[in-house]
Design an enzyme around this catalytic site. Structure first.
Site, PDB file in Angstrom:
ATOM      1  N   GLY A  46       0.839  -1.199   0.000  1.00 27.25           N
ATOM      2  CA  GLY A  46       0.000   0.000   0.000  1.00 27.25           C
ATOM      3  C   GLY A  46       0.867   1.239   0.000  1.00 27.25           C
ATOM      4  N   GLN A  51       3.023   9.995   1.389  1.00 19.93           N
ATOM      5  CA  GLN A  51       4.326   9.332   1.294  1.00 19.93           C
ATOM      6  C   GLN A  51       5.100   9.755   0.047  1.00 19.93           C
ATOM      7  OE1 GLN A  51       2.536   5.214   2.083  1.00 19.93           O
ATOM      8  NE2 GLN A  51       4.599   5.046   2.922  1.00 19.93           N
ATOM      9  N   CYS A  88       6.496  -0.429   6.555  1.00 19.01           N
ATOM     10  CA  CYS A  88       6.063   0.740   5.786  1.00 19.01           C
ATOM     11  C   CYS A  88       7.214   1.189   4.892  1.00 19.01           C
ATOM     12  CB  CYS A  88       5.672   1.852   6.759  1.00 19.01           C
ATOM     13  SG  CYS A  88       5.133   3.371   5.968  1.00 19.01           S
ATOM     14  N   LEU A  89       6.895   1.559   3.661  1.00 17.58           N
ATOM     15  CA  LEU A  89       7.944   2.019   2.742  1.00 17.58           C
ATOM     16  C   LEU A  89       8.619   3.293   3.250  1.00 17.58           C
ATOM     17  CD1 LEU A  89       6.326   1.362  -0.762  1.00 17.58           C
ATOM     18  CD2 LEU A  89       7.976  -0.047   0.482  1.00 17.58           C
ATOM     19  N   HIS A 130      -3.821   1.201   8.054  1.00 18.76           N
ATOM     20  CA  HIS A 130      -2.453   1.759   8.007  1.00 18.76           C
ATOM     21  C   HIS A 130      -2.405   2.949   7.048  1.00 18.76           C
ATOM     22  CE1 HIS A 130       2.106   1.079   7.723  1.00 18.76           C
ATOM     23  NE2 HIS A 130       1.851   1.894   6.716  1.00 18.76           N
ATOM     24  N   GLU A 131      -3.021   2.785   5.872  1.00 18.88           N
ATOM     25  CA  GLU A 131      -2.945   3.854   4.861  1.00 18.88           C
ATOM     26  C   GLU A 131      -3.801   5.062   5.262  1.00 18.88           C
ATOM     27  OE1 GLU A 131      -0.598   3.535   2.899  1.00 18.88           O
ATOM     28  OE2 GLU A 131      -0.319   1.371   3.074  1.00 18.88           O
ATOM     29  N   HIS A 134      -1.939   7.212   7.515  1.00 22.70           N
ATOM     30  CA  HIS A 134      -1.010   8.122   6.815  1.00 22.70           C
ATOM     31  C   HIS A 134      -1.716   9.438   6.459  1.00 22.70           C
ATOM     32  CE1 HIS A 134       2.779   6.044   6.146  1.00 22.70           C
ATOM     33  NE2 HIS A 134       2.174   4.961   5.687  1.00 22.70           N
TER      34      HIS A 134
HETATM   35 CO    CO Z   1       2.976   3.080   5.419  1.00 26.39          CO
END
Ligand code: CO
Length: 153
Positions: A46, A51, A88-89, A130-131, A134
């Protein structure tokens, strides 16, 4: 097609609250395409617009069952709770145990401005939460019970 730069933890943009998308247009669809390219390139499940430095409420997800694009997602129901490992990226090589709702219902718009309602459980439910976090300036490391370095278990 473009792979975008992924902002890393410590970048203040990741702490900001994102604004709702007011107009779904060609530029937004291009961003969605670029976000998907970026997610696949870095093998994430995701990616949220902040991000890649865009403070708007847009998310792409693919847990291996096809791509989902969520514009202005709102979680309207949560059920149960489950703790599992997340990464997470934006937080490379760090993993943590995070408690989330087990099931969620989310409403969102598609790239063609159609309202959808999705009921999700398992990894998809976790990923949606999670997204959406963000989009509210929250990272999993802010809410994890424990963190560890290394490979996802
Ligand atoms: Co993330």
């Amino acid at each position: 097609m473009a792979v975008l730069e992924v902002m890393k933890a410590g970048n203040p943009v990741l702490k900001e609250k994102s604004l709702p998308v007011s107009k779904i247009d060609k530029n937004l669809r291009r961003l969605l395409d670029d976000m998907a390219d970026t997610m696949y390139k870095y093998e994430g499940v995701g990616l949220a617009a902040p991000q890649v430095g865009q403070l708007i409420r847009v998310v792409v997800i693919d847990i291996g069952k096809g791509k989902k694009e969520l514009i202005n997602p709102v979680i309207t129901a949560r059920e149960g709770s489950l703790t599992d490992t997340e990464g997470c990226l934006s937080v490379p090589e760090i993993y943590g145990e995070v408690e989330r709702a087990e099931k969620v219902t989310v409403e969102y718009y598609s790239r063609w401005n159609k309202l959808h309602t999705l009921k999700a459980d398992g990894l998809l439910a976790r990923c949606i939460q999670h997204e959406v976090d963000h989009l509210d300036g929250r990272l999993f490391i802010d809410i994890a019970h424990s963190l560890h370095k290394g490979e996802k278990q």
